[in-house]
Design an enzyme around this catalytic site. Structure first.
Site, PDB file in Angstrom:
ATOM      1  N   ASP A  76      -2.515  -5.141   0.498  1.00  0.00           N
ATOM      2  CA  ASP A  76      -1.988  -6.459   0.881  1.00  0.00           C
ATOM      3  C   ASP A  76      -2.649  -7.034   2.124  1.00  0.00           C
ATOM      4  OD1 ASP A  76      -0.772  -4.526   2.490  1.00  0.00           O
ATOM      5  OD2 ASP A  76       1.266  -5.092   1.961  1.00  0.00           O
ATOM      6  N   MET A 123       0.814  -1.211   0.000  1.00  0.00           N
ATOM      7  CA  MET A 123       0.000   0.000   0.000  1.00  0.00           C
ATOM      8  C   MET A 123       0.853   1.270   0.000  1.00  0.00           C
ATOM      9  SD  MET A 123      -2.924  -1.195   2.745  1.00  0.00           S
ATOM     10  CE  MET A 123      -3.921   0.300   2.549  1.00  0.00           C
ATOM     11  N   HIS A 124       0.189   2.395  -0.172  1.00  0.00           N
ATOM     12  CA  HIS A 124       0.718   3.746   0.080  1.00  0.00           C
ATOM     13  C   HIS A 124       1.697   4.259  -0.976  1.00  0.00           C
ATOM     14  CE1 HIS A 124      -1.030   2.894   3.954  1.00  0.00           C
ATOM     15  NE2 HIS A 124      -0.052   2.081   4.316  1.00  0.00           N
TER      16      HIS A 124
END
Length: 484
Positions: A235, A79-80
């Site tokens: 995830d 992520m991110h």
């Protein structure tokens, strides 16, 4: 047939399953994670495409008949990350990853702006996507001026697979731009961070269709088609789908590179002051919350490098059964900490070192310190109303019986050990593909794995671990005051 593609920090994994969820085969391909400056972590998105081609070539060669019958692909990813695209979808710079801390100053500024925590349901951490864009605007204005779209890592892979700019709710919840309760982009958050809605991808639920595989790729891989590409998930949301952590009261603890304690929620119950992450789940009408520690097995890996013994050797030197906490305390803040401190600057420490202690005492303290840090996450989750009694235990650290027993008695939770097989993010992504292609009810698809054993807290030791945890808790402020 259905395929889950899990885009990890160090490699991409493909898992092929049939319509009943049985695993047919898998393939993996790795790539690098450069750190061009202290605190920086980047990747070339072209490496993800090369890895995907390699995985698909291997699966197509090994399972040509099965691949030809592929009907759905699900995506999972770290992520991110900020993948910046120009008007023609050209990548403008390397992707800035989740474990990049360069935007700490921008995160602190954005977190203090009115309405940001209220809409996102979270503290703005330096690893989140929005502060990265503020950093780019400040330090690379020529790149920011060309920006047409920002995509999360798995969604850049989707763009190559489908030609569409689409993301799912769970992954987008980690950007700070999403109104996590409303499951839509927040106009206020976008404006505050100098972004526009047209720079965002279209949003779909993780179990819904999120594009269709390009005809050229169907031909290249020998697929008769058509193939739906599901919205997918971040995830941890995908891992929750793979392990059946779907409804209120279900959750898992992960002893991986980082540590995660996740609780599925039936409603949105943010508590950003706790530094718990409150994100959309990958299925409609569900959310999840998790406490995150930045170093779990990474702490054991660090000790391994320091003393010249493998993690397996270090673990094997400990007794199989715990006998209570040791005299040495370890604070596992080797890379800073998220839950509950949100402190990128804090660093780790041993407290109580004695000249008579040997390597096994250090190993024991490291495992106990990680367990205490996850207890911090459990206490933070409880403040949001999350109620956990038994959680799945996953990740590489679960190979140590000593670590598992320590964790169970420290958390006061029973740990359920999967019997084997698949239960991670790649399976969760493939299950989301089943839902997207067939319209199946996610509750019927996201089943829990078979459990081989449940490790209960040791009632004769929990009071001692509670006392040791209180000692551990008191050390953070002292360490912070000392400027560690």
């Amino acid at each position: 047939m259905y395929l889950g593609l899990d885009l990890g920090t160090s490699g991409l994994r493909g898992l092929l399953i049939d319509g009943d969820g049985r695993v047919v085969g898998s393939a993996e391909a790795s790539y690098s994670n450069p750190h061009p400056a202290p605190g920086w972590s980047e990747q070339d998105p072209a490496d993800w495409i090369k890895a995907c081609r390699a995985v698909m070539a291997e699966l197509s060669a090994a399972y040509p008949r099965e691949i030809s019958a592929l009907r759905g692909i699900g995506l999972s990813g770290h992520m991110h990350g900020a993948t910046l695209l120009g008007a023609d979808d050209t990548v403008l710079r390397p992707c800035i990853l989740w474990n990049d801390t360069r935007s700490a100053e921008q995160a602190q500024w954005l977190d203090a702006q009115p309405g940001i925590r209220e809409s996102s349901g979270n503290i703005v951490f330096p690893g989140f996507t929005a502060p990265k864009l503020l950093w780019v605007a400040e330090h690379e204005p020529e790149v920011f001026a060309k920006l047409a779209k920002v995509l999360l890592p798995k969604d850049y892979l989707r763009l190559w697979l489908t030609g569409a700019h689409i993301s799912d709710m769970s992954d987008s919840a980690g950007t700070t731009w999403l109104d996590v309760g409303a499951r839509d982009w927040s106009a206020q958050a976008l404006e505050t961070s100098h972004m526009r809605r047209e720079q965002m991808p279209e949003l779909v639920e993780g179990s819904a269709a999120g594009g269709q595989l390009r005809a050229a790729l169907c031909t290249e891989w020998g697929i008769t088609g058509p193939v739906v590409v599901a919205g997918g998930g971040g995830d941890n949301a995908a891992a929750a789908c793979g392990s059946g952590c779907f409804g209120e009261g279900t959750g898992f603890v992960s002893l991986g590179t980082s540590g995660v304690l996740l609780a599925a929620r039936d409603s949105f119950a943010p508590a950003p002051e706790t530094a718990v992450h409150s994100f959309c789940h990958a299925v409609p009408g569900r959310w999840y919350q998790m406490g995150v520690i930045l170093a779990a097995t990474d702490c054991l890996n660090w000790l391994s490098r320091s003393v010249g013994q493998s993690p397996e050797q270090l673990s094997a030197a400990l007794p199989r059964q715990v006998s209570g906490p040791g005299a040495l305390t370890f604070l596992p803040y080797l890379s800073g900490e998220r839950t509950p401190h949100n402190d990128a600057a804090i660093r780790g420490a041993f407290v109580g070192l004695d000249i008579g202690m040997e390597t096994d005492a250090l190993t024991r303290a490291v495992m106990e310190g990680v367990a205490f840090a996850l207890r911090d996450s459990l206490e933070a989750l409880r403040k949001t109303g999350a109620n956990l009694e038994t959680v799945l235990a996953v990740g590489g650290g679960t190979r140590s019986r000593f670590w598992l027993e320590t964790l169970a008695s420290t958390l006061g939770l029973s740990l359920a050990l999967p019997a084997g097989g698949e239960f991670g993010a790649a399976l969760g992504a493939a299950r989301l593909a089943i839902c997207a292609e067939t319209g199946a009810d996610p509750a019927q698809v996201m089943t829990a794995p078979e459990i081989s054993e449940t490790i209960a807290p040791r009632s004769d030791l929990t009071a001692r671990y509670d006392e040791a945890y209180q000692t551990y808790r008191a050390l953070y402020p002292a360490l912070r005051q000392a400027g560690a």
